[in-house]
Design an enzyme around this catalytic site. Structure first.
Site, PDB file in Angstrom:
ATOM      1  CG  ASP A   1      19.854  13.738 -42.322  1.00  0.00           C
ATOM      2  OD1 ASP A   1      19.222  13.533 -42.916  1.00  0.00           O
ATOM      3  OD2 ASP A   1      20.414  14.911 -41.720  1.00  0.00           O
TER       4      ASP A   1
ATOM      5  CG  HIS B   1      19.149  17.065 -44.070  1.00  0.00           C
ATOM      6  ND1 HIS B   1      18.788  17.006 -42.838  1.00  0.00           N
ATOM      7  CD2 HIS B   1      18.061  17.916 -44.756  1.00  0.00           C
ATOM      8  CE1 HIS B   1      18.745  17.782 -42.129  1.00  0.00           C
ATOM      9  NE2 HIS B   1      18.010  18.990 -42.375  1.00  0.00           N
TER      10      HIS B   1
ATOM     11  CB  SER C   1      19.943  21.074 -41.382  1.00  0.00           C
ATOM     12  OG  SER C   1      18.573  20.707 -40.772  1.00  0.00           O
TER      13      SER C   1
END
Length: 281
Positions: free
Chosen positions: A48, A87, A231
């Protein structure tokens, strides 16, 4: 009645009762699959944007790496740069919350403002597969079809070498990869309030729905935010996979996927479809 294709990317406007599934074998319960397991000894890699190592909702990170691309090519190196956009930290925090004793690793393939490229994503995923991590959380995908065959071959390699790639479906109904491949375990989000509810999707290509709407996740600077997206459903399933593999380390990826399917809350053994949805705990 809503078309089955509406279930593909997320479970919106429908409830678990709308998608009952009859299991074709003996009942595998959540208690059998992951009950009492904390993921101890299972190695989970989050591919990520990096992970903020000292975030209280993430805990220890056993290794952090970054994919570098320059005039010398593409390579993977250790790094202490942490997370560049939040994220990856969010995903790592969900994995940690679900499987608190797993070993957690990070490979950064995204840059600031969520920037990235297909070749860097491919390189990071390839490195993770080569390290033979037990579970790889990939809350990313690419729409570039020129990477499709390389990604497919890599997903197959992971599948046959017992690395479970848990991949997020795109948030919109577009073609992207590698979540579309049958060799990975693909995840969309549902809108139910139960933070531990796992559902099987009887209308693939997305195979599972997990909590990913309006969830609290860790963010940069030790903060938290509430956010929505496939996600954030994906690392919940990655954490469950870690718990299953810690309790049943002999399972292949095929068997892991089967166990998750049979333990899903909307799947019933025999003719039990009239029963109310059982809890995922």
């Amino acid at each position: 009645m809503t078309s089955p294709t509406a279930l593909t990317w997320s479970l919106r406007g429908r409830s678990p009762a709308d998608i009952p599934v009859a299991a074709d074998g003996p009942e595998v319960t959540p208690e059998w699959a992951w009950g009492g397991s904390t993921g101890r000894g299972v190695r989970v890699c989050v591919v990520d944007s990096g992970v903020e190592r000292d975030h209280p909702m993430v805990g220890p990170v056993d290794g952090s790496f970054v994919v570098l691309k320059d005039e010398d090519g593409i390579r993977v190196e250790p790094t202490d740069t942490g997370d560049v956009c939040g994220h990856g930290t969010a995903c790592a925090g969900i994995v940690r919350r679900t499987a608190p004793d797993c070993e957690l690793y990070s490979v950064r393939v995204l840059g600031e403002r969520f920037s990235g490229s297909g070749d860097v994503l491919l390189a990071g995923l390839r490195w993770a597969v080569e390290q033979r991590f037990d579970v790889v959380n990939l809350s990313l995908s690419t729409t570039r079809t020129r990477f499709t065959e390389e990604l497919r071959a890599l997903a197959d390699e992971a599948y046959f070498h017992r690395t479970a790639i848990i991949a997020s479906a795109h948030n919109t109904p577009v073609e992207s990869f590698p979540w579309r491949f049958s060799s990975v375990i693909s995840v969309g989000s549902h809108q139910e309030d139960d933070p531990e509810l796992l559902l099987y999707n009887p209308a693939p290509p997305v195979e599972f729905f997990a909590p990913g709407q309006n969830v609290t996740v860790p963010w940069l600077g030790g903060a938290t935010i509430r956010t929505t997206g496939n996600s954030f459903a994906t690392p919940y399933l990655a954490g469950l996979a870690a718990r299953v593999l810690a309790k049943h380390p002999q399972l292949t990826v095929f068997q892991l996927k089967s166990a998750l399917y049979q333990a899903a809350s909307n799947v019933r053994a025999g003719n039990g479809l009239e029963n109310t949805t059982r809890g995922a705990r």
